[in-house]
Design an enzyme around this catalytic site. Structure first.
Site, PDB file in Angstrom:
ATOM      1  CG  HIS A   1      15.059  11.255  -7.150  1.00  0.00           C
ATOM      2  ND1 HIS A   1      13.972  11.810  -6.528  1.00  0.00           N
ATOM      3  CD2 HIS A   1      15.492  10.255  -6.320  1.00  0.00           C
ATOM      4  CE1 HIS A   1      13.751  11.192  -5.388  1.00  0.00           C
ATOM      5  NE2 HIS A   1      14.656  10.241  -5.237  1.00  0.00           N
TER       6      HIS A   1
ATOM      7  NE  ARG B   1      19.421  -0.215  -1.017  1.00  0.00           N
ATOM      8  CZ  ARG B   1      18.818   0.957  -0.825  1.00  0.00           C
ATOM      9  NH1 ARG B   1      19.517   2.004  -0.407  1.00  0.00           N
ATOM     10  NH2 ARG B   1      17.536   1.092  -1.062  1.00  0.00           N
TER      11      ARG B   1
ATOM     12  CB  THR C   1      -0.900   0.014   1.259  1.00  0.00           C
ATOM     13  OG1 THR C   1      -0.043  -0.210   2.392  1.00  0.00           O
ATOM     14  CG2 THR C   1      -1.963  -1.064   1.190  1.00  0.00           C
ATOM     15  N   GLY C   2       2.163   1.111   0.007  1.00  0.00           N
ATOM     16  CA  GLY C   2       3.051   2.282   0.031  1.00  0.00           C
ATOM     17  C   GLY C   2       3.365   2.776  -1.376  1.00  0.00           C
TER      18      GLY C   2
ATOM     19  NE  ARG D   1      13.571  14.343   0.254  1.00  0.00           N
ATOM     20  CZ  ARG D   1      13.667  13.040   0.018  1.00  0.00           C
ATOM     21  NH1 ARG D   1      13.312  12.544  -1.148  1.00  0.00           N
ATOM     22  NH2 ARG D   1      14.139  12.226   0.943  1.00  0.00           N
TER      23      ARG D   1
ATOM     24  CD  GLN E   1      17.905  12.390  -3.489  1.00  0.00           C
ATOM     25  OE1 GLN E   1      19.108  12.489  -3.263  1.00  0.00           O
ATOM     26  NE2 GLN E   1      17.165  11.437  -2.937  1.00  0.00           N
TER      27      GLN E   1
ATOM     28  CE  LYS F   1      20.351   5.547   2.189  1.00  0.00           C
ATOM     29  NZ  LYS F   1      18.930   5.348   2.124  1.00  0.00           N
TER      30      LYS F   1
ATOM     31  CB  SER G   1      -3.242  -1.496   4.709  1.00  0.00           C
ATOM     32  OG  SER G   1      -2.547  -0.308   4.935  1.00  0.00           O
TER      33      SER G   1
ATOM     34  CG  ASN H   1      11.427   9.232  -7.081  1.00  0.00           C
ATOM     35  OD1 ASN H   1      10.972  10.076  -7.859  1.00  0.00           O
ATOM     36  ND2 ASN H   1      10.868   8.981  -5.912  1.00  0.00           N
TER      37      ASN H   1
ATOM     38  CB  CYS I   1      15.613   6.234  -5.701  1.00  0.00           C
ATOM     39  SG  CYS I   1      15.704   7.222  -4.202  1.00  0.00           S
TER      40      CYS I   1
END
Ligand SMILES: NC(=O)c1ccc[n+]([C@@H]2O[C@H](COP(=O)([O-])OP(=O)(O)OC[C@H]3O[C@@H](n4cnc5c(N)ncnc54)[C@H](OP(=O)(O)O)[C@@H]3O)[C@@H](O)[C@H]2O)c1
Length: 345
Positions: free
Chosen positions: A248, A103, A15-16, A241, A161, A219, A44, A321, A134
């Site tokens: 992005h 990662r 649901t995101g 941002r 971003q 990252k 949800s 993104n 992303c």
């Protein structure tokens, strides 16, 4: 990509922002699906989502009994991945994780299928594959052809971003904050951002460490080195941002060991699959995040050799993104795993 049978697939965080995008992309993908399980928090549970002419009901992750599935896409943030990634993998699933949890684990492949597909030729030992950050995905897809053919000295990146990089909440903050400013009413909380994004620019994406570097900047450097298999690559960035809903953008400065020719750079970028090059800046213009038409591509424009230093090259790189930077990459990892018989045998 021909699995010998239809697959059972689970999407955690369905649901995101990323999970919903992934569900839509899976619907029109060639992957044959036997059972799709949409999982989220208890808030949800019971929501309905149409998928390939059937109605799926969202289930609460912590209320399901069995975890058996061929592929588990995790799109619910780090804490959920830490707890549930190894549990799904232990039940035989190939876990494709969107968080940063695994990662940099040397046993976990960090995969951008257009860049380093060979790292997924076998099933990874932990049963987990990591989807990169992303801003990293669009960067490595744009610079790979140049970094492979030419000797790169260093890369300097500034990112712009979008709010949706902060998930549903980020997008909501931008909309509600903007509405409040326009109406002159009191502004909603700034979360998930440090200050309101409405009519603003924030030079911080993720927490700032003791050296003054943000998590996103760390990252971007670490993940790019791992994906490009260039452990000594000098890469530094400022991640910002901006009040854009989705998409992005990155201003990328590459410095090479030797002078570069614009024609050679154009040629290398033009033949890279999935990269849309705007070679003629006057005729073709440049991409902007709100108006990109092919959200599955990485858009590269404003390609310029630095007049004062012909070893230097500027690029403007834009990508969706939620698609390129998350859901589409995760889906392409699944397709690669199927093609390589890592799953679906
Ligand atoms: N947004 C991007 O551009 C982007 C790009 C690359 C990677 N990522 C990564 O992808 C992941 C998802 O990001 P997002 O932007 O989609 O976040 P989001 O919009 O906030 O969605 C979070 C999802 O996780 C679910 N969830 C939260 N806590 C849960 C729990 N305890 N158990 C089960 N489900 C839970 C939520 O369910 P409810 O609806 O029930 O609350 C929702 O479906 C994160 O790890 C993020 O870092 C995001």
């Amino acid at each position: 990509m021909n699995p010998t049978r239809a697959l059972n697939i689970s999407i955690v965080g369905a649901t995101g922002a990323v999970g919903a995008e992934l569900t839509k992309l899976l619907e029109v993908s060639p992957i044959p699906v036997n059972r799709l399980r949409l999982l989220a928090s208890r808030n949800s549970a019971g929501r309905q989502v149409r998928f390939r002419d059937e109605i799926c009901f969202v289930e609460a992750l912590d209320e399901i009994g069995d975890l058996e599935t061929d592929i588990a896409f995790l799109c619910a943030g780090g804490p959920v991945s830490i707890e549930w990634g190894p549990r799904f993998a232990a039940q035989g699933a190939l876990v494709i994780d969107n968080s940063s949890t695994f990662r940099m684990n040397p046993d976990v492949p960090l995969v951008v299928p257009q860049v380093n597909p060979s790292v997924l030729s076998d099933r990874p030992r932990p049963g987990i594959v990591a989807n990169p950050n992303c801003s990293t995905i669009q960067l490595v897809r744009a610079v790979r052809p140049l970094a492979t053919a030419l000797d790169v000295h260093q890369i300097i990146v500034t990112t712009y971003q979008a709010a949706s990089g902060g998930g549903r909440m980020g997008r909501g903050q931008l909309w509600n904050g903007t509405r409040a400013v326009l109406e002159g009413s009191s502004e909603p909380p700034a979360a998930p951002f440090p200050v309101s994004l409405a009519f603003n620019v924030i030079p911080q994406v993720g927490e700032i460490d003791l050296e003054g570097v943000t998590l996103e900047e760390r990252k971007l450097a670490q993940e790019s080195r791992k994906i490009l298999a260039m452990p000594d690559l000098r890469l530094t960035s400022t991640c910002v941002r901006v009040p854009v809903e989705n998409g992005h953008s990155e201003a990328v400065y590459l410095e090479f060991e030797k002078p570069v020719r614009l024609e050679q750079v154009h040629q290398l970028l033009a033949q890279e699959a999935g990269v849309r090059l705007y070679a003629d800046g006057i005729r073709e213009g440049y991409p902007t995040p709100r108006f990109i038409t092919n959200p599955e591509d990485v858009h590269v424009a404003r390609v310029r050799v630095n007049r004062q230093n012909p070893r230097g090259l500027w690029l403007w790189v834009v990508a969706d993104n939620l698609q390129v930077g998350a859901a589409l990459n995760a889906l392409l990892i699944a397709q690669l795993a199927i093609a390589n018989r890592v799953i679906g045998k």
